[in-house]
Design a protein around this motif. Sequence first.
Motif, mmCIF file in Angstrom:
data_model
loop_
_atom_site.group_PDB
_atom_site.id
_atom_site.type_symbol
_atom_site.label_atom_id
_atom_site.label_comp_id
_atom_site.label_asym_id
_atom_site.label_seq_id
_atom_site.Cartn_x
_atom_site.Cartn_y
_atom_site.Cartn_z
ATOM 1 N N GLN A 1 129.539 126.792 7.009
ATOM 2 C CA GLN A 1 128.984 126.111 8.147
ATOM 3 C C GLN A 1 127.920 125.117 7.679
ATOM 4 O O GLN A 1 127.414 125.223 6.579
ATOM 5 N N VAL A 2 127.608 124.188 8.550
ATOM 6 C CA VAL A 2 126.625 123.164 8.241
ATOM 7 C C VAL A 2 125.249 123.653 8.644
ATOM 8 O O VAL A 2 125.056 124.158 9.753
ATOM 9 N N ASN A 33 123.957 109.454 6.011
ATOM 10 C CA ASN A 33 122.656 108.848 6.221
ATOM 11 C C ASN A 33 121.723 109.935 6.750
ATOM 12 O O ASN A 33 122.073 110.665 7.672
ATOM 13 N N MET A 34 120.557 110.033 6.154
ATOM 14 C CA MET A 34 119.617 111.089 6.503
ATOM 15 C C MET A 34 118.395 110.508 7.195
ATOM 16 O O MET A 34 117.882 109.455 6.801
ATOM 17 N N GLY A 35 117.935 111.217 8.204
ATOM 18 C CA GLY A 35 116.788 110.730 8.944
ATOM 19 C C GLY A 35 115.830 111.832 9.336
ATOM 20 O O GLY A 35 116.189 113.010 9.375
ATOM 21 N N CYS A 95 115.139 117.117 11.045
ATOM 22 C CA CYS A 95 115.998 116.487 10.060
ATOM 23 C C CYS A 95 117.351 116.187 10.693
ATOM 24 O O CYS A 95 117.880 116.993 11.463
ATOM 25 N N ASN A 96 117.904 115.034 10.375
ATOM 26 C CA ASN A 96 119.184 114.622 10.929
ATOM 27 C C ASN A 96 120.100 114.099 9.836
ATOM 28 O O ASN A 96 119.667 113.371 8.945
ATOM 29 N N ALA A 97 121.353 114.475 9.928
ATOM 30 C CA ALA A 97 122.386 113.974 9.031
ATOM 31 C C ALA A 97 123.442 113.266 9.851
ATOM 32 O O ALA A 97 123.972 113.833 10.813
ATOM 33 N N ASP A 98 123.741 112.042 9.483
ATOM 34 C CA ASP A 98 124.711 111.228 10.214
ATOM 35 C C ASP A 98 125.710 110.657 9.218
ATOM 36 O O ASP A 98 125.339 109.900 8.324
ATOM 37 N N ASN A 109 130.117 114.460 13.340
ATOM 38 C CA ASN A 109 129.565 113.522 12.383
ATOM 39 C C ASN A 109 128.046 113.491 12.363
ATOM 40 O O ASN A 109 127.463 112.692 11.623
ATOM 41 N N ASN A 110 127.425 114.320 13.159
ATOM 42 C CA ASN A 110 125.985 114.317 13.279
ATOM 43 C C ASN A 110 125.464 115.740 13.393
ATOM 44 O O ASN A 110 125.991 116.538 14.164
ATOM 45 N N TYR A 111 124.420 116.043 12.624
ATOM 46 C CA TYR A 111 123.862 117.390 12.597
ATOM 47 C C TYR A 111 122.346 117.330 12.662
ATOM 48 O O TYR A 111 121.721 116.370 12.197
ATOM 49 N N TRP A 112 121.771 118.390 13.216
ATOM 50 C CA TRP A 112 120.332 118.496 13.375
ATOM 51 C C TRP A 112 119.814 119.803 12.803
ATOM 52 O O TRP A 112 120.476 120.842 12.886
ATOM 53 N N GLY A 113 118.622 119.738 12.245
ATOM 54 C CA GLY A 113 117.930 120.942 11.851
ATOM 55 C C GLY A 113 117.181 121.535 13.028
ATOM 56 O O GLY A 113 117.169 120.991 14.135
ATOM 57 N N GLN A 114 116.542 122.666 12.789
ATOM 58 C CA GLN A 114 115.824 123.360 13.852
ATOM 59 C C GLN A 114 114.419 122.820 14.080
ATOM 60 O O GLN A 114 113.813 123.100 15.111
#
Length: 122
Positions: A1-2, A33-35, A95-98, A109-114
Amino acid sequence: QVQLVESGGGLVQPGGSLRLSCAASGIIFSRYNMGWYRQAPGKQRELVAVISSGPSTNYADSVKGRFTISRDNAKNTVYLQMNSLNVEDTAVYYCNADRDRRYGLGQINNYWGQGTQVTVSS
């Protein structure tokens, strides 16, 4: 899992520094791309900084010259070095991954941290 797991938040005095880390797993990190985003109480979530897979960087006007985003693809980690912190920086930082579209888009295509809490207070 991501998973995107932020760390490094905490309490700091005005003018101080803090370094946030976001460790990613379950993705091909170099293709994303990380944000860093943040959300203060009563406010909308806003973009703080982004670093592309390229990598190029962009910053919100409010943090330019004070914050630095970087990434270490070998460690699947993105960092946010925060200097000269002020009370307006107090927020939960996410944190975001796109996924970069150059690599093709999938179902997700897009994930978020807690998130990690950053509090700037004297």
